[in-house]
Design an enzyme around this catalytic site. Sequence first.
Site, PDB file in Angstrom:
ATOM      1  CG  LEU A 177      -0.392   4.691   1.934  1.00 33.21           C
ATOM      2  CD1 LEU A 177      -1.067   4.484   0.604  1.00 33.21           C
ATOM      3  CD2 LEU A 177       0.838   5.547   1.770  1.00 33.21           C
ATOM      4  CG  HIS A 178      -6.353   0.998   3.893  1.00 35.65           C
ATOM      5  ND1 HIS A 178      -7.119  -0.125   3.786  1.00 35.65           N
ATOM      6  CD2 HIS A 178      -6.748   1.817   2.909  1.00 35.65           C
ATOM      7  CE1 HIS A 178      -7.949   0.017   2.767  1.00 35.65           C
ATOM      8  NE2 HIS A 178      -7.759   1.189   2.236  1.00 35.65           N
ATOM      9  CB  ALA A 179      -4.076  -3.506   3.914  1.00 37.26           C
ATOM     10  CE1 TYR A 223      -7.745  -0.807   7.550  1.00 34.44           C
ATOM     11  CE2 TYR A 223      -5.529   0.080   7.405  1.00 34.44           C
ATOM     12  CZ  TYR A 223      -6.487  -0.797   6.966  1.00 34.44           C
ATOM     13  OH  TYR A 223      -6.195  -1.685   5.987  1.00 34.44           O
ATOM     14  CB  ALA A 235       0.127  -0.054   1.480  1.00 26.22           C
TER      15      ALA A 235
END
Lengths: 103, 528
Positions: free
Chosen positions: A16-18, B117, A21
């Site tokens: 659930l990255h940038a 990450y 999100a």
Amino acid sequence: MSEHLASVEITNPTGLHARPAVKLTKLAKTFAGAAVQVALAEAGPWIDAKSVVKVMAMKAARGTSIHIRATGEQGAEALAALVALVRRDFDEGHASPATDAPA
Amino acid sequence: MPRHELSGQPAAPGIAIGPLVRLGGEAHALRAAGTPAQERAALAAAIEAAVDDLAALAAQAGGDAAEILEFQIAMLEDEALRDPALSAIEAGTPADTAWAETLAEQVADYEAAEDAYFQARATDLRDLSERVLRHLLGTAEDAATPPGAIVFADDITPSRFLAADWRGGGIALAAGSKASHVAMLARARGVPMVVGLGAIAGDGHARAALDGATGRLWLSPDVADEVLLAGLATAAREETRATADLLHRPAATAAGQRVLVQINVADPSELDGLDPALCDGIGLTRTELLFPASGGLPDEDRQYAVYRRILDWAAGRPVTIRTLDAGGDKPIAGLTIDGESNPFLGVRGVRLSLARPDIFSVQLRALARAAVHGELKIMLPMVTVPEELEASRALLDAALADLAKRGEPAARPALGMMVEVPAAALAIERFDAAFFSIGSNDLTQYVTASARDIGAVAPLADVKNPAVLRLIAEVAAHGARIGREVSLCGDAAGDPSIVPALLQAGLTSLSMAPNAVGAVKAAIARHG
């Protein structure tokens, strides 16, 4: 007031990255009358799905399941929309089929 | 200054030669603090101005850069980010100190993340911290770096990257990460970049040269270095031009024979920024990196997550995953056997896996679970006799039965083998494998009895030795006869000077490092 609850797996390669999100929080904010929260475990802690800072701070890696709950006006719609977004892998297209399968 | 050479990790390929520019840390001016109300207003105004900057930058940059900046804007606009700073201001802290400390906490939190990450997001937070501080303190942005410069810094923020003209230039970082937003942008835009160089001892170097593909930096390079690197840069540019139109198309020989070009992967992070259209699949996934040299072995869920990530990247293309190939030159503490007199002829590859069925079964279960999500193939290393293949198949059966009992979704992957032991290559018809993949590195060293890592005999370890090529041809012919795929995944597959001999031997499937794909597709296209 009824509570709507679901659990859905993050399949995005970087979690659930940038970008996801941002998409998740933007969608959550469109349901102004609903309180939407996410958590890594059903027991909580539950955090505000409208805050990108808090959603990123969960650091949900790929393969983890997130729990989503919504209450208030349009709670059911909010939950369905968020679950669909995660299931679509945030429209990032990682699951698209190969176009040039070997002969 | 005397010439000095440093090594780091490659983050984006390419060669740059030019003036060396050092970027230091941010120097902060002092400002007079006002009342809490004034400080609160000053912070709000600085954040608003920073958002305006980012929006303007995003509009100008577009594409992937705009998405990264949109993330930064969303973070800045989120009140959760500024709340701790506002509390500190209420308690009498000046706005700049309150903001710097709040963001420093966020940066530390991301730096402590387990996932590379999320760790890399620390740079984005640092970027936001600096941008808002600049507005609070009224300091200007750093002077633009001259075009063609090689920038050396501890780390570099996305804003700084986007503000500079990188044509002809490069990035050398003492720290940094391959997973940072800047590294992704550098790969996408062809800016050479090396990370993890460590501190540079001694100032005063005016010029530098950088090779992003090998991760090397030369300070004050001499004339010979510059001539060599300029030649490499020209050759690389010509090769890129020549292969650009081939790179994302299926490979075929001049005579029209389709050749499958697959890639070798050791670490899933290598796939970041790679377009899967580059290849027909993954011909070799090494799993040794999952098993750290020290510390515990990875559990089933952790392995499953990694295998699944690779399958998702491949988007339906086949993914061949080799079961643990420890031993030989790849020892793993607590697993491989220490003190073997000749580890290359010892308990390695599938021999070790069968000796430790507890560990092997965990890997087989993780693989069978991941197989639900794509075309996953299991490849056994170092198979010498058919019994090893059959024993592994029995363990795979048991793994599938265990998963069924647990109610876990799973699928049976194709079970194939590497052909790297001469006893297997010479009697290949004895093995009922779903596919064969020739491990040319080990096959060559076993056939020629010459270790690759002993310089004095390295020339003898030649894959073009007729004995080696004859074995390759026989395995290829056997596969063609019975209709099973034969591939080759050693270093030879990525060497354009050897590829014609491999095609001549009858191979129609090769697996290589991703950065060799362009040159190999060009060699295939030239082959009659």
